[in-house]
Design an enzyme around this catalytic site. Sequence first.
Site, PDB file in Angstrom:
ATOM      1  CD  GLU A 158      -2.786  -1.323   2.423  1.00  0.00           C
ATOM      2  OE1 GLU A 158      -2.752  -0.414   3.271  1.00  0.00           O
ATOM      3  OE2 GLU A 158      -3.512  -2.320   2.533  1.00  0.00           O
ATOM      4  CG  ASN A 201      -0.818  -7.041  -1.224  1.00  0.00           C
ATOM      5  OD1 ASN A 201      -1.436  -7.652  -2.095  1.00  0.00           O
ATOM      6  ND2 ASN A 201      -1.302  -6.887   0.000  1.00  0.00           N
ATOM      7  CG  HIS A 237     -10.131  -5.677   0.891  1.00  0.00           C
ATOM      8  ND1 HIS A 237     -10.371  -6.778   1.699  1.00  0.00           N
ATOM      9  CD2 HIS A 237      -8.815  -5.397   1.026  1.00  0.00           C
ATOM     10  CE1 HIS A 237      -9.250  -7.130   2.298  1.00  0.00           C
ATOM     11  NE2 HIS A 237      -8.284  -6.314   1.905  1.00  0.00           N
ATOM     12  CD  GLU A 266      -4.838  -7.742   1.988  1.00  0.00           C
ATOM     13  OE1 GLU A 266      -5.712  -6.970   2.456  1.00  0.00           O
ATOM     14  OE2 GLU A 266      -3.626  -7.482   2.053  1.00  0.00           O
ATOM     15  CG  ASP A 268     -12.922  -8.881   2.134  1.00  0.00           C
ATOM     16  OD1 ASP A 268     -12.741  -7.991   1.279  1.00  0.00           O
ATOM     17  OD2 ASP A 268     -12.572  -8.754   3.322  1.00  0.00           O
TER      18      ASP A 268
HETATM   19  O1  9MR Z   1      -7.643  -7.847   8.649  1.00  0.00           O
HETATM   20  C1  9MR Z   1      -6.692  -7.041   9.302  1.00  0.00           C
HETATM   21  C2  9MR Z   1      -7.284  -6.508  10.593  1.00  0.00           C
HETATM   22  O2  9MR Z   1      -7.448  -7.579  11.528  1.00  0.00           O
HETATM   23  C3  9MR Z   1      -6.369  -5.455  11.200  1.00  0.00           C
HETATM   24  O3  9MR Z   1      -6.992  -4.862  12.316  1.00  0.00           O
HETATM   25  C4  9MR Z   1      -6.056  -4.414  10.151  1.00  0.00           C
HETATM   26  C5  9MR Z   1      -5.124  -3.367  10.727  1.00  0.00           C
HETATM   27  O4  9MR Z   1      -4.647  -2.505   9.781  1.00  0.00           O
HETATM   28  O5  9MR Z   1      -5.458  -5.024   9.028  1.00  0.00           O
HETATM   29  C6  9MR Z   1      -6.332  -5.891   8.386  1.00  0.00           C
HETATM   30  O6  9MR Z   1      -5.743  -6.416   7.229  1.00  0.00           O
HETATM   31  C7  9MR Z   1      -5.422  -5.462   6.217  1.00  0.00           C
HETATM   32  C8  9MR Z   1      -4.201  -5.975   5.499  1.00  0.00           C
HETATM   33  O7  9MR Z   1      -3.158  -6.199   6.404  1.00  0.00           O
HETATM   34  C9  9MR Z   1      -3.757  -5.002   4.426  1.00  0.00           C
HETATM   35  N1  9MR Z   1      -4.831  -4.692   3.514  1.00  0.00           N
HETATM   36  C10 9MR Z   1      -6.095  -4.295   4.131  1.00  0.00           C
HETATM   37  C11 9MR Z   1      -6.522  -5.322   5.160  1.00  0.00           C
HETATM   38  C12 9MR Z   1      -7.890  -4.970   5.734  1.00  0.00           C
HETATM   39  O8  9MR Z   1      -7.831  -3.788   6.441  1.00  0.00           O
END
Ligand code: 9MR
Length: 450
Positions: A158, A201, A237, A266, A268
Amino acid sequence: MSMIVRRLSRAATAGLVAAAALTAAAHSAEAADTLGSAAAGQGRYFGTAVAASHLGESDYAATLDREFSSVTPENEMKWDATEPSRGSFTFTSADRIVDHAQSQGMDVRGHTLVWHSQLPSWVSPLGAQDLRTAMNAHINGLMGHYKGEIHSWDVVNEAFQDGGSGTRRSSPFQDKLGDGFIEEAFRTARAADPAAKLCYNDYNTDGVNAKSNAVYDMVKDFKSRGVPIDCVGFQSHFNSNSPVPSDYRHNLQRFADLGVDVQITELDIEGSGSAQAADYTKVVEACLAVSRCTGMTVWGVTDKYSWRSGGTPLLFDGDYNEKPAYGAVLSALGGSGGPGDPGDPGDPGDGASCTATYTRTADWSSGYNGQVTITAGAEPISSWTATVTLPAQQSVSSLWNGTPTWSGNVMTVRPSWNGTLAAGASTSFGFTAAKNGSDAAPTVGTCTAS
Ligand code: 9MR
């Protein structure tokens, strides 16, 4: 300098990789009708994000172990989890996931080495030279620990700004080290574990837009200058504000044409029923249409533990029932035994499944009306049974669109005229209850279908 708490290389010390490879062969030979085995039939992996804290739950672990061929630690490999203070690495939770995966013959995706988020507080104040040293030490510490055990690493996550401009996102790395930090991270990563695929990513890069164009230009530049990059991850997402783009496949293909693998990392999709199933089908079909799309990962096993749990974005509901989206993915992957097929290990009965959800539709001081919505799973059903447990004081005076039987304060409801439902379709029954002093909501138990 503080002690580095890690084994130098887990694989080298324990010989785990060889063991995992053997188990992997057994895994795919045994299970012909799961997401992982169906994807394997297409030369792909099918993974999920996993939280170490849920591995001890038997229904979570059973679904994970049965269906998936790759795991991504959801939070356990992030910087705040692995190097909370400088030079002091802790791998307990991440090791739990990797050990579990290997015991089941699953591969592991590494997520993530350099990201602006979930950074421990000691990182941001560092000056440029110190930050560079810390970034490289973090990459070396994490990748060294898991050397040879991770199929793909999200080296940088990101780093581009959302919105129209395609510029870099402000972060300690970007602001202090400049554009070159990404290249440096990838070069360090290649040396740390030459066997791992190195990925960039990001999200909102799934279709062609300013952000994905900026990533595209970076990858093109890296390839032309020999900067080591092997893959691009598309987080995917999706929801109504960010639907599956119509040029998704085209976008995956244009990156693949640069000479990198692409992965859906990722996935969903918020929603339910047949609309959600159709969106999942689009994503799987897009990946299968791109030969360098090497695998897909959904961002969690069950809706109830999703980061967007309110949007029910995953393939299994909170009771681990297969949703219509599950059947759609399995079938898009060419799975031979979807729900309903005898022998489907996810649904050992006749394949019929349903979910039941409760809402209060009217309320007055002495009573209320409740409604229970029954939704068929991935197969059509001809009947359903739902249980509703009422608070002890309450009593039901009338019920419609269902046939109740009683045991104490537990009401078991079967259809009156409305037993037959198409896959993903819904019906509901309603009832009027007297509160008798308790305003608490009833509890709806597991729905069963035939
Ligand atoms: O799913 C993850 C969540 O449990 C955490 O609180 C969050 C914190 O930033 O990160 C989420 O996963 C993220 C991933 O690491 C990067 N892309 C976005 C995902 C969803 O927020």
